[in-house]
Structures are given as structure tokens and as C-alpha cells.
Design an enzyme around this catalytic site. Structure first.
Site, mmCIF file in Angstrom:
data_model
loop_
_atom_site.group_PDB
_atom_site.id
_atom_site.type_symbol
_atom_site.label_atom_id
_atom_site.label_comp_id
_atom_site.label_asym_id
_atom_site.label_seq_id
_atom_site.Cartn_x
_atom_site.Cartn_y
_atom_site.Cartn_z
ATOM 1 N N GLY A 15 8.802 0.505 10.583
ATOM 2 C CA GLY A 15 8.102 1.656 10.020
ATOM 3 C C GLY A 15 7.252 2.354 11.062
ATOM 4 O O GLY A 15 6.768 1.731 12.005
ATOM 5 N N ASP A 149 -0.103 -2.537 8.720
ATOM 6 C CA ASP A 149 -0.490 -3.649 7.851
ATOM 7 C C ASP A 149 -1.451 -4.626 8.510
ATOM 8 O O ASP A 149 -2.052 -5.455 7.824
ATOM 9 C CB ASP A 149 0.757 -4.409 7.387
ATOM 10 N N GLU A 244 0.489 -3.762 -2.353
ATOM 11 C CA GLU A 244 1.854 -3.778 -2.879
ATOM 12 C C GLU A 244 2.427 -5.187 -3.008
ATOM 13 O O GLU A 244 3.345 -5.427 -3.791
ATOM 14 C CB GLU A 244 2.775 -2.929 -2.005
ATOM 15 N N ARG A 286 -4.624 5.316 -15.177
ATOM 16 C CA ARG A 286 -3.719 6.113 -14.357
ATOM 17 C C ARG A 286 -3.428 5.369 -13.059
ATOM 18 O O ARG A 286 -4.264 4.615 -12.553
ATOM 19 C CB ARG A 286 -4.325 7.487 -14.026
#
Length: 371
Positions: A15, A149, A244, A286
Site C-alpha cells: 500500500g 500502520d 479494522e 452512524r
């Protein structure tokens, strides 16, 4: 005796991360100032393995002009990919199935054919594992750690992390006002894969009320209790930051897909947490997924400097005869760490680190019984 260097190659894999171009420029300038020629490989190693895919060839000569004014820009001028590892390259079979083959020896022959004496590869744990494999097969390699990360072993920090945390913090700041206005629960999902560095630092920086990270399995009921207690005190809104890779105590990491030749893709835990909190608390909830927004944009001043330090140190290491090592930040200097010691290893958030202790002491919940 080590062969003298005349030409080196740079590659960026995995990435993208803010600061990659700073590394490229610094490595290019440091090499040119030593009289070396610098070649950039497009899209990881694809520029060597599949040059026919590029109208002007898969290799790019890097000179002073080509790296001028790129330190402040995001992304990578070389392109990158997280597919097609040369040590597990996906090849489609006549029957439509896929197999993974090792093309590393072919790749090393291509380095030789192009007169490349050494490689500086810039990437995360996967790319550095490839670098170690190529080194073991005979290629002269120096690795530069790259990941937003911040999950690579033996280096205090990686470039891109500071920028990602800064942007995530700004986004959470903005969500505070809308959450307050509507009395809502807002869940913010951030990247980080199997480590919680981004979620922890961004959540604490922006004042989140709960932070869920992979290192601490969470109970959704404990998070719901945070929301209820805040309501009872008159604080009608709550901000929950979710990595995540966060894992419920009674479940597994949320995976949204995996393709041949690519690492599994994480995601979906934020949606699950949002739906469960709304059901448990009755409060309108939300979800905001920051996703690839964390990878883009101009690097922070810290990451610009750190990227340049990594790039210059990589060339310095080659000039000193180093091989098969990764550059590691160990203030006030850069160290050389054998690639074999960090390949396929990840650095997780220590449960006793001061950042977690600080968060707990000011009332932040990690969704566990200690909260």
C-alpha cells in the site's frame, strides 16, 4: 570482496504511504552524489517482470530533474502494488484455476540483465519478506520500512504513520460537532490491519470515548455501557474509534475478501459495531469509514524528514557494504537490522504501554472488563 556499485534500483511495494516520494528523492540524490546511476522499477517488481505492459518500459531512470519537488507530494512516482509477489506469483491454468509460482530466480536474472548491482526496496512486512527471500537467493538488498500502520518490528516508527494519525484525528474532531448536535453515536473505522496503533493514537488525540483495537478483544456490551453512562451524565453523544482488525471477544477478525496473490482484506467491523450499539442502546448511530483517505495526501513535516532520513540511510548502508538489512529508526540514529529478523513479523501495541495506561486513566474504554 563486495563488487563496487554503479547502478542501483528502487522499488515501492504494498500500500502507498505519505512520505514515499521523500524516500525516493533522498535515496536518488544520495546515490547520484556518490556517482551512482538510479533506476526506478514501476509498480513493485512488475516493471521488470512485465515491461511490455508499459508504453515507455517498466524501468524509469531517476535523476535530479525527475525527483525535483516531490518531497511534499503523496503517493509514489514509481507506482506500487500489493499483488503479484515474485515468490508466490499467481498464474492462471488452462482450466481456469490459479496456482502460485516462485519467480524470484527469474527476477534476479532480470536485475543482472539490466546491470543493476543492488536494490533498495521500500515496503511493509510482505515486501520485506520478499526482500529477504531475494537476498537469500543472491541479490544485494537493503529494505526501508514503509507502512501507515506502524506495525513493523525493530523500528521505533515508520513514515506515513504520523500523517495518517493526524488526518484521522482531524476527521474525528469534525465528527464531534455533528455527533453533539444530533446526540448520536458515531463509530469511526480506521486502517491498521492487525495492529491498533492508528486507532489508539488518533482516538486518544481526538478524545474518543471508546477505542477498539486488535490487541484487546472487546465486548460490545461494555462499549454500550459507555454510551449509557454518558447519557446518564447528560453527554448525549459518543465517539467510538474502531481499528479494522478489532476482534470481539467471542468472534474473529472481519475479512471482506482475499484474492489469489494478495493478502486478505479487512473491513466490516465498524458496520457491525454500529448496528449492535444502536440495537443495545436505542440511540441513533452512524458509521464513518476513513479507509484509503488515510493513505493519501501530503505527508506531515515529520514524515517528510523521516522519509528522507530512511532514503539517505539506505544508500549509506549500501556504500558501507551492507546487504540483507532493513533500515531502522533508533533515535538519534538509524540502525541496520537483518531482514531475517523482521520478515513476516508484526509489532503490536503493548498492553502495558503508557499510551494505553493514559487512556484508561482518563476514562477511555477499550471494551474490556478493565474499562
Amino acid at each position: 570482496m563486495t563488487q563496487p556499485i554503479r547502478r542501483i534500483a528502487l522499488s515501492t511495494g504494498g500500500g502507498d504511504a505519505p512520505g514515499l516520494n521523500a524516500v525516493i528523492r533522498a535515496a536518488t540524490m544520495a546515490a547520484i552524489n556518490r556517482g551512482w546511476e538510479v533506476i526506478g522499477i514501476r509498480d513493485g517488481f512488475n516493471g521488470l517482470l512485465h515491461p511490455e505492459q508499459y508504453p515507455n518500459g517498466g524501468l524509469l531512470r531517476l535523476d535530479r530533474e525527475s525527483v525535483r519537488g516531490i518531497v511534499h507530494t503523496g503517493g509514489t512516482i514509481l507506482g506500487t502494488t500489493n499483488r503479484g509477489s515474485p515468490i508466490a506469483y499467481p498464474v492462471e491454468q488452462p482450466d481456469g484455476s490459479w496456482v502460485e509460482v516462485d519467480r524470484s530466480l527469474e527476477l534476479i536474472e532480470l536485475f543482472d540483465a539490466n546491470g543493476i548491482d543492488a536494490l533498495i526496496t521500500i515496503g511493509g512486512d510482505g515486501s520485506l519478506a520478499i526482500a529477504n527471500h531475494l537476498h537469500q537467493a543472491g541479490l544485494r538488498v537493503v529494505g526501508v520500512p514503509k507502512t501507515i500502520d506502524n506495525d513493523l518490528e525493530r523500528t521505533a516508527s515508520t513514515f506515513g504513520f504520523d500523517t495518517a494519525v493526524g488526518f484521522a484525528s482531524e476527521c474525528i474532531d469534525r465528527l464531534f460537532s455533528t455527533a453533539t448536535s444530533h446526540g448520536r453515536v458515531i463509530v469511526v473505522e480506521v486502517m491498521g490491519r492487525y495492529a491498533g496503533w492508528i486507532a489508539l493514537h488518533a482516538g486518544l488525540s481526538a478524545g474518543a470515548h471508546a477505542i477498539l483495537i486488535p490487541e484487546i478483544p472487546y465486548s460490545i456490551e461494555a462499549v454500550a455501557d459507555v454510551v449509557r453512562r454518558r447519557d446518564e451524565r447528560g453527554a448525549r453523544f459518543s465517539i467510538v474509534v474502531v481499528a479494522e482488525g478489532a476482534v470481539p471477544a467471542d468472534g474473529d477478525v472481519s475479512v471482506i475478501g482475499k484474492s489469489v496473490g494478495q493478502a486478505e482484506r479487512l473491513g466490516g467491523v465498524g458496520a457491525k459495531v454500529t448496528a449492535e450499539l444502536e440495537a443495545l442502546t436505542g440511540k441513533e448511530s452512524r458509521l464513518v469509514v476513513l479507509g484509503h483517505l488515510l493513505r493519501g495526501g501530503s505527508p506531515s513535516a515529520f514524515d517528510r524528514i523521516l522519509g528522507q532520513r530512511f532514503g539517505a540511510a539506505a544508500v549509506r548502508a549500501l556504500d558501507e557494504g551492507e546487504n540483507g538489512i532493513m533500515i531502522a529508526l533508533n533515535e538519534p540514529s538509524m540502525d541496520y537490522v537483518p531482514l531475517r529478523e523482521i520478515a513476516k513479523r508484526q509489532r503490536h501495541v503493548p498492553l502495558n504501554c503508557d499510551t494505553i495506561l493514559t487512556a484508561r486513566e482518563i476514562g477511555v474504554s477499550f471494551g474490556d472488563p478493565v474499562a
